[in-house]
Each structure stands twice: as structure tokens, then as C-alpha cells.
Write a protein that holds these residues in place. Structure first.
Motif, PDB file in Angstrom:
ATOM      1  N   VAL A  37       0.866  -1.192   0.000  1.00 25.52           N
ATOM      2  CA  VAL A  37       0.000   0.000   0.000  1.00 25.52           C
ATOM      3  C   VAL A  37       0.891   1.228   0.000  1.00 25.52           C
ATOM      4  N   CYS A  38       1.032   1.808  -1.178  1.00 25.97           N
ATOM      5  CA  CYS A  38       1.870   2.993  -1.328  1.00 25.97           C
ATOM      6  C   CYS A  38       1.483   3.668  -2.636  1.00 25.97           C
ATOM      7  N   ALA A  39       1.929   4.898  -2.815  1.00 26.38           N
ATOM      8  CA  ALA A  39       1.517   5.638  -4.002  1.00 26.38           C
ATOM      9  C   ALA A  39       2.629   5.830  -5.022  1.00 26.38           C
ATOM     10  N   CYS A  40       3.868   5.442  -4.673  1.00 24.72           N
ATOM     11  CA  CYS A  40       4.998   5.867  -5.520  1.00 24.72           C
ATOM     12  C   CYS A  40       4.978   5.277  -6.934  1.00 24.72           C
ATOM     13  N   GLU A  41       4.335   4.127  -7.123  1.00 21.54           N
ATOM     14  CA  GLU A  41       4.242   3.600  -8.488  1.00 21.54           C
ATOM     15  C   GLU A  41       3.115   4.285  -9.278  1.00 21.54           C
ATOM     16  N   HIS A  74       6.786  10.121  -5.670  1.00 20.30           N
ATOM     17  CA  HIS A  74       6.845  10.048  -4.205  1.00 20.30           C
ATOM     18  C   HIS A  74       5.670   9.215  -3.678  1.00 20.30           C
ATOM     19  N   CYS A  75       5.773   8.867  -2.371  1.00 15.30           N
ATOM     20  CA  CYS A  75       4.896   7.833  -1.819  1.00 15.30           C
ATOM     21  C   CYS A  75       3.510   8.317  -1.399  1.00 15.30           C
ATOM     22  N   GLY A  76       3.150   9.560  -1.712  1.00 17.92           N
ATOM     23  CA  GLY A  76       1.832  10.067  -1.343  1.00 17.92           C
ATOM     24  C   GLY A  76       1.596  11.414  -1.990  1.00 17.92           C
ATOM     25  N   PRO A  82       1.282  -1.287   4.290  1.00 18.95           N
ATOM     26  CA  PRO A  82       1.636   0.110   3.992  1.00 18.95           C
ATOM     27  C   PRO A  82       3.137   0.333   4.083  1.00 18.95           C
ATOM     28  N   SER A  83       3.709   0.939   3.030  1.00 19.35           N
ATOM     29  CA  SER A  83       5.169   1.086   2.962  1.00 19.35           C
ATOM     30  C   SER A  83       5.622   2.527   2.857  1.00 19.35           C
ATOM     31  N   CYS A  84       4.706   3.474   3.122  1.00 24.28           N
ATOM     32  CA  CYS A  84       5.024   4.878   2.867  1.00 24.28           C
ATOM     33  C   CYS A  84       5.712   5.588   4.031  1.00 24.28           C
TER      34      CYS A  84
HETATM   35 ZN    ZN Z   1       6.330   4.257  -1.919  1.00 26.27          ZN
END
Ligand code: ZN
Ligand code: PBG
Length: 321
Positions: free
Chosen positions: A111-115, A121-123, A161-163
Motif C-alpha cells: 500500500v503505497c503511491a509511488c508507483e 513520491h509515496c503520497g 503500507p510502505s510509505c
Molecule cells: Zn512508496
């Protein structure tokens, strides 16, 4: 001491053991593909198309792997990562496909946004008090809730979650409970260092960042009290499983966090994988011996689970023993 090291006695006195149940296989799913694509910086690893991921899960299940960790590469990216919580997004489709094919496979989702963000960035990114662009903490929490719940709706057993946002575990726990997913576990990337060893992953997941770095949210490699505190806080917020990442350079930290009482996962990251692969390809070290040594040392330090790109190879080697 040598009496205890004779050939027949030694196996009886072995302190640490490695089994297939310890292993989690990370997998990359790419919505843009129709055929598997080799990740050049990680020899032997591939990005798989959404249509092919169930087959891969079936093969791993057949080998004895009981858990996978999914990363997604979407078709579209934007500044606020909308494709990360699309009900028909890459991970949501992949989870459904895997669960339909192998219902007992434990599916863990990153669970992260970076991809999913154009800036990488991760969010959510914005201006800080000092006028610098940075990852915004509280503004990103709602995004993580949305992503985690969408993964749970798709059928994920564990969200990860990895952010490294403050409050992410408590926030996601509340969101999952509110959506009636109280049975979904949270494996927090609770102690994640800002490491150069994530290099090959950036190619694997297409998640390089366009400005700055991750040192304002990930941990400084020299800090162990802070590392312990991060995991302690996630435990208090309701994490079910803690994590130390990377693994091999951080075994002292892993040993400390294992005393907290929660299960601990160790993530042997892309750089750890690629270093072993590269040296072995040169004939400078033996791959199988080095991998098995790296993993038994991670177990010795206190890990309950090991996330490793060698998972499939290890199953093969364990079968041969
Ligand atoms: Zn990330
Ligand atoms: C993104 C993420 C990263 C990894 C897992 N999730 C990269 C990063 O934080 O920059 C690294 C995994 C690896 O290197 O194998 N949140």
C-alpha cells in the motif's frame, strides 16, 4: 565444542531453521504488458501481465510458497495516485485473479503511491513550511485508507503500507474496520530505512522520483533507537506484523524489534538480491550457499517471515536437501 559438531550430532543441535512457511515471494504486476518482461537489474525476476499473474501464483503454490506480496505498475499515473485505488486498477485485478485461481494463497499488497504518482513520491506532495516540496503527512493518510480498502475489497488478506507516514497504521486500521474488513491484517513496513539497496526496485516497479529523495520519510541508516520507536508506534496503532527493511545490513535492528512481541517480517530487498546475483554470475561467490546463508542469518536474528526474491529458488533447494 567439537564433540557437538560431528556429522551426526550437528543436525540435532541446529538452532535456526528455514522452511517454506517462512517465505513471502514479491511479484510485480504490470498493467501495460501482455507478456512477462525481464527486469534487467534483477536477473531472474520479471514483471508479469495481469492476465499471467494467476499462473505464477499457481506455480509458486505448487512449490510450497504460501504467501505473495504484490506490487503494481499502472497504465496511468497522476500527482494524486488515483489509479492506486481504482476498483479495476492493476493490483485490484491481480488480487482477484490470484484469489480465484489459488484461494488459499495469502495475498499481501503493497500500500503505497509511488508507483502511481507522476512525481514518484509515496503520497501527496506539497509545500512545507519552509517552502520546499515534500511528501505531506496528514494529507496522504486518506489516500492510503482508500488504497488499503480497495485492496481489501478485491480480496487481499494482508495490506502492507510502505510509505512511512506517521499515523498510517492507525488510520488504515480504522478505515478497514469501518468498511467491515476487521479480518484483514496490517503488515506495516514499520522500520524502513532510506537505503541505496532499493536501486534495482526502481527499475522493477518504475517508481523513481523526479525531485528530492525519501530521506524525509524513511529512516537514517545510522539510527537504531529511532528504528525501534517507529516499530513500537506501529504496534501501538494496531499493526499485526512488523517489518524491518532492508534485512541483511540491519540484523541488529531486527533482533531488537523481534523482542517487541509481534511477529516480524524481514525484507531482503532488490539490492541484496542483485548483489548476490551479480557476484555469483562472475563466479566470485556460490549463489546457493550465499543465499541460504543470508536467509538463515535473517532467521537467527529473529525474523518470523522473510520477503525474498529468492523464494522460488529456495523452495527448489529445500526440496533437494
Ligand atoms: Zn512508496
Ligand atoms: C515503495 C517501496 C520500495 C520498496 C518496496 N516498496 C522502494 C522505496 O521505498 O523506494 C523496495 C523493495 C526492494 O528494493 O526490493 N514504497
Amino acid at each position: 565444542m567439537r564433540r557437538s559438531r560431528s556429522k551426526n550430532i550437528q543436525p540435532l543441535l541446529r538452532e535456526s531453521h528455514l522452511s517454506k512457511n517462512d517465505l513471502v515471494a514479491p511479484l510485480f504486476v504490470d498493467e501495460n504488458l501482455t507478456e512477462p518482461l525481464l527486469i534487467t537489474a534483477m536477473p531472474g525476476q520479471f514483471r508479469y501481465p495481469v492476465s499471467g499473474i494467476a499462473r505464477v501464483a499457481e506455480q509458486l503454490w505448487g512449490q510450497g510458497i504460501r504467501a505473495i506480496l504484490l506490487f503494481g505498475i499502472p497504465v496511468t499515473k497522476d500527482p494524486v495516485a488515483q489509479s492506486a485505488y481504482d476498483p479495476d486498477g492493476v493490483i485490484q485485478q491481480a488480487v482477484r485473479n490470484v484469489k480465484a485461481a489459488v484461494p488459499s494463497m495469502v495475498v499481501i499488497t503493497d500500500v503505497c503511491a509511488c508507483e502511481y504518482t507522476t512525481h514518484g513520491h509515496c503520497g501527496i506532495v506539497g509545500e512545507t513550511r519552509c517552502g520546499e516540496k515534500d511528501l505531506l503527512n496528514d494529507a496522504s493518510l486518506e489516500l492510503m485508507n482508500e488504497i488499503a480498502v480497495s485492496h481489501a475489497v478485491a480480496g487481499a488478506d494482508i495490506v502492507a503500507p510502505s510509505c512511512m507516514l506517521d499515523g498510517m497504521v492507525g488510520s488504515i486500521r480504522q478505515a478497514l474496520d469501518d468498511a467491515e474488513f476487521e479480518e484483514v491484517l496490517i503488515m506495516s513496513y514499520s522500520t524502513k530505512f532510506a537505503s541505496a539497496l532499493y536501486g534495482p526496485f526502481r527499475e522493477a516497479a518504475g517508481s523513481g522520483y523526479e525531485f528530492g529523495d525519501r530521506t524525509t520519510y524513511q529512516l537514517n541508516p545510522g539510527n537504531s533507537r529511532e528504528a525501534y520507536l517507529e516499530s513500537r508506534m506501529d504496534m501501538d496503532e494496531g499493526a499485526d506484523i512488523l517489518m524491518v527493511k532492508p534485512a541483511g545490513f540491519y540484523l541488529d535492528v531486527l533482533a531488537g524489534i523481534a523482542t517487541l512481541g509481534l511477529p516480524v517480517a524481514a525484507y531482503q530487498v532488490s539490492g541484496e538480491y542483485s548483489m548476490i546475483k551479480a557476484a555469483a554470475a562472475q563466479g566470485w561467490i556460490k549463489e546457493r550457499e550465499t543465499v541460504l546463508e543470508s536467509l538463515i542469518c535473517i532467521k537467527r536474528a529473529g525474523a518470523d517471515l522473510i520477503i525474498t526474491y529468492f523464494a522460488s529458488d529456495v523452495c527448489r533447494w529445500l526440496d533437494e536437501e
